[in-house]
Design an enzyme around this catalytic site. Sequence first.
Site, short mmCIF file in Angstrom:
data_model
loop_
_atom_site.label_atom_id
_atom_site.label_comp_id
_atom_site.label_asym_id
_atom_site.label_seq_id
_atom_site.Cartn_x
_atom_site.Cartn_y
_atom_site.Cartn_z
CB ALA A 89 -13.42 21.45 16.75
CG ASP A 140 -3.68 10.93 18.45
OD1 ASP A 140 -3.85 11.20 17.19
OD2 ASP A 140 -2.35 10.54 18.60
CE1 TYR A 236 -3.62 18.07 2.80
CE2 TYR A 236 -3.43 19.33 0.99
CZ TYR A 236 -4.18 19.18 2.04
OH TYR A 236 -5.20 19.71 2.45
CE LYS A 240 -6.82 16.96 2.80
NZ LYS A 240 -8.04 16.69 3.76
CB VAL A 271 -8.35 28.66 3.62
CG1 VAL A 271 -9.06 29.09 4.79
CG2 VAL A 271 -9.39 27.74 2.76
CB THR A 273 -5.34 28.44 7.90
OG1 THR A 273 -4.33 27.95 7.01
CG2 THR A 273 -6.76 28.65 7.38
CD GLN A 274 -1.10 30.64 12.12
OE1 GLN A 274 0.20 30.74 12.36
NE2 GLN A 274 -1.45 31.85 11.85
#
EC number: 1.1.1.270
Length: 330
Positions: A89, A140, A236, A240, A271, A273-274
């Site tokens: 978050a 964590d 990755y 998913k 999206v 984002t970073q």
Amino acid sequence: MWRIAEDRRVEARPQAHQVGGGSKRSSGGNRAAAAGSAAVREQPDSSDPGRSSANQVPSSRSEVDGRLGTMARGGMDRWRDRLALVTGASGGIGAAVARALVQQGLKVVGCARTVGNIEELAAECKSAGYPGTLIPYRCDLSNEEDILSMFSAIRSQHSGVDICINNAGLARPDTLLSGSTSGWKEMFNVNVLALSICTREAYQSMKERKVDDGHIININSMSGHRVLPQSVTHFYSATKYAVTALTEGLRLELREAQTHIRATCISPGLVETQFAFRLHDKDPEKAAAIYGQIECLKPEDVAAAVIYVLSAPPHVQIGDIQMRPTEQVT
């Protein structure tokens, strides 16, 4: 590289490793939803989301109202004052979701490995007069003991979890032919195992309190539905695909348990984002170009999908939402 989204907001500024204080709500608060902070998960080109953190000034209340319209206003009333856990978050999608839920009057525990951003977001929400409360918690998610400790703190201080939003996720540029085992393990531990542990503990929390209308939402990715020809995303993507299977398996087990707790998967495409900047940390220009090619999704778009899912009548279960930027091809 991609990593767990982080937090940003606190109400009574609880200390690290503690789920802090009680909730404070103004009855006439804005209930629309959506909004957030920056960056989430996504990948290059026609890539997918990964998740990252970045803070962003919330949209105006009128903009938020416009985004969600009357859809959220009625369906979200039953969630008011109940507790939602949002992992990852500290930024991106996680921060946007946490903000949207606080705007709807929920008590939200937002967790991440660092809580500075979450504390800031919590202060922003309180200052804005939102009817809910944001409670930062340092956790964590790659460590099961940390997760179990968090659920124990939530149980002792806030009774338990009614909504679990498994948003935290990360990616490393470790290919299948030459990637590091440590990178693979890190992705698997957070994207698959942590999600499964949080799901199990959230269900047990609901079951022991006889909560029969809870909701578990997994923030997945379009990478969980197709494999892109980009080697750095293949492991990755495998994690998913696991989330896609886990969500459907969860739905079936909930049916076997004869409960009305619902399970939903939300799978965004690219999206803004970073995410790309972490994946291409040695080539920021390449990362920036990814987001410059098309008009990407915003974290608030995914937060709006979460509110839509939670607003559905109790007899309606939305299994999966796949969402891409209009201009994204794959």
